[in-house]
Design a protein around this motif. Structure first.
Motif, mmCIF file in Angstrom:
data_model
loop_
_atom_site.group_PDB
_atom_site.id
_atom_site.type_symbol
_atom_site.label_atom_id
_atom_site.label_comp_id
_atom_site.label_asym_id
_atom_site.label_seq_id
_atom_site.Cartn_x
_atom_site.Cartn_y
_atom_site.Cartn_z
ATOM 1 N N ALA A 208 0.826 -1.207 0.000
ATOM 2 C CA ALA A 208 0.000 0.000 0.000
ATOM 3 C C ALA A 208 0.858 1.254 0.000
ATOM 4 N N MET A 209 1.965 1.237 0.756
ATOM 5 C CA MET A 209 2.824 2.411 0.820
ATOM 6 C C MET A 209 3.616 2.600 -0.476
ATOM 7 N N ILE A 210 4.014 1.498 -1.109
ATOM 8 C CA ILE A 210 4.699 1.609 -2.411
ATOM 9 C C ILE A 210 3.752 2.199 -3.450
ATOM 10 N N ILE A 211 2.525 1.699 -3.469
ATOM 11 C CA ILE A 211 1.523 2.232 -4.406
ATOM 12 C C ILE A 211 1.267 3.712 -4.121
ATOM 13 N N GLY A 212 1.147 4.038 -2.817
ATOM 14 C CA GLY A 212 0.938 5.433 -2.441
ATOM 15 C C GLY A 212 2.093 6.319 -2.872
ATOM 16 N N GLY A 213 3.335 5.821 -2.713
ATOM 17 C CA GLY A 213 4.498 6.594 -3.136
ATOM 18 C C GLY A 213 4.513 6.854 -4.628
ATOM 19 N N VAL A 214 4.153 5.835 -5.414
ATOM 20 C CA VAL A 214 4.092 5.999 -6.873
ATOM 21 C C VAL A 214 3.021 7.008 -7.257
ATOM 22 N N VAL A 215 1.859 6.896 -6.607
ATOM 23 C CA VAL A 215 0.775 7.854 -6.863
ATOM 24 C C VAL A 215 1.222 9.268 -6.542
ATOM 25 N N GLY A 216 1.910 9.436 -5.395
ATOM 26 C CA GLY A 216 2.389 10.758 -4.999
ATOM 27 C C GLY A 216 3.399 11.342 -5.964
ATOM 28 N N MET A 217 4.278 10.492 -6.524
ATOM 29 C CA MET A 217 5.278 10.965 -7.480
ATOM 30 C C MET A 217 4.630 11.553 -8.731
ATOM 31 N N PHE A 218 3.584 10.903 -9.214
ATOM 32 C CA PHE A 218 2.945 11.350 -10.453
ATOM 33 C C PHE A 218 1.892 12.433 -10.204
#
Length: 413
Positions: free
Chosen positions: A17-27
């Protein structure tokens, strides 16, 4: 493979969940802030568990002590361990700062100032409040702990009449733990949203003028995290202690990374302490106290701030006086002043007064602290259970873990 999944299922889900959240935040960038209400639902529910968990579990643990000299031994060992680990944490940042200048090549905008760079220096004020309802606020956890200790001693003095209160606190603690288990069902969603917001707001700062210092900091905290937690667990309970500590480390670590809050991570961390088998009277005292006072990650941040600003302002950091004072300032600012209610910019003001930096450096220090807050919180939080294991060895003897496991097996049987 199936056994590994069943054992670490919740940790894998949190990490994903945190990896997905980090990717979402980057874009998504700063637009990810629209997820704040969703993230706050999880965080607010955790905050609501903190005060009743501390009050009930700590009251029960102390009130069941037959010998209050054990309480004194726990507190003294905690204080010594906090200071020693804080100094060691500082050295982990001092040494690379002397080798690799964290501020080399940094061109910072020092024209911005802060509107209200004030903070309370009332250190004793953290231990009390002036109205009973204020005790039950996450902003006054130290005052709550002090009152709870006094309340627990009063229960012991009450004798037989105090026993129903102890039983009630035992029952309440069990209920609150169940509540935390329910709240943690929302953890993947809440932590994913928080990480998206964090990366969206501050991700670009890592590749900006502070990149050299931030990257160096991330390397240091990762090494310190692995080394310090392994060493503390080993000192506390040998190789078996290391194995048990790391088995449950993911949940408190990821919660701290996602929320950047020691208070919000406290319920999860106390559950980790129980899973390890740390005696209740030690875990229920050391872990809440650690959330306020034991802050090795914050010590590392303070050293980074001082070394980086010394470089920016052309001050030679590599002098015995500056190195010694930076360690003293870091430990005091992180361990003591971090627990002062409404402390504000106390740490920054303290650094400025000792090293003579101009006040325009405060925004830079605040920015550094904000960017580095997540990994520092993870160090702060996870170190509390490691320190509690050391305290358990000092208070209960080197075989405390075997005794705890035997007691757990007997209860299960």
């Amino acid at each position: 493979m199936k056994n590994i999944w069943n054992t670490y299922k919740s940790s894998f889900l949190l990490l994903a969940a945190m990896i997905i959240g980090g990717v979402v935040g980057m874009f998504w960038g700063e637009g990810a802030s629209v997820l704040q209400p969703v993230a706050d639902i999880f965080l607010n529910l955790l905050y609501c568990c903190v005060v009743p968990l501390i009050f009930c579990s700590l009251t029960s643990a102390i009130a069941k002590m037959e010998d209050l000299t054990k309480l004194r031994k726990i507190l003294i060992t905690f204080l010594v361990g906090t200071i020693v680990s804080g100094v060691i944490a500082c050295l982990f940042m001092v040494i690379p700062s002397l080798i690799f200048d964290p501020g080399k090549g940094a061109v910072l905008d020092l024209t911005e100032d802060v509107a209200d760079a004030t903070g309370s220096l009332n250190i004793l004020g953290m231990f009390t409040v002036n109205d009973f309802p204020l005790l039950f606020s996450k902003s006054n956890l130290m005052a709550l702990i002090v009152f709870t200790v006094i309340f627990s001693i009063a229960i012991i003095m009450a004798g037989e009449k105090g026993k129903p209160v102890v039983h009630a606190m035992d029952c309440m603690t069990e209920v609150i733990v169940k509540v935390i288990n329910i709240v943690m069902k929302l953890a993947p969603l809440g932590l994913g949203c928080y990480f998206a917001i964090l990366i969206g707001q501050y991700g670009d700062q890592v590749v900006g003028p502070l990149s050299r210092g931030i990257i160096m900091y991330l390397v240091v905290v990762l090494i310190y995290y692995v080394v310090s937690q392994t060493v503390m667990a080993y000192i506390g309970a040998g190789s078996e202690g290391v194995k048990i500590w790391w088995k449950g480390a993911a949940a408190p670590t990821l919660t701290a990374l996602g929320t950047c809050s020691s208070a919000a991570s406290l319920p999860v961390n106390m559950m980790h302490a129980k899973e390890i088998g740390i005696p209740d009277e030690i875990a229920d005292i050391a872990v809440p106290l650690g959330a306020n006072l034991h802050k090795d990650g914050a010590c590392i941040i303070q050293i980074l701030k001082i070394a980086l600003l010394c470089s920016v302002f052309g001050i030679d950091y590599a002098t015995p006086r500056n190195i010694f004072m930076s360690i003293v300032v870091a430990v005091i600012a992180s361990v003591v002043m971090g627990g002062i209610p409404a402390g504000g910019y106390v740490a920054e003001i303290f650094i400025i007064s000792v090293f003579g930096f101009p006040t325009v450096s405060i925004p830079i220090m605040v920015l550094i602290g904000t960017i580095t807050d997540a990994p520092a919180t993870a160090i702060n939080v996870t170190g509390d259970t490691g320190l509690a294991m050391i305290i358990a060895r000092v208070v209960e003897g080197k075989d405390w873990l075997k005794k705890s496991q035997a007691k757990r097996s007997a209860q299960a049987g």
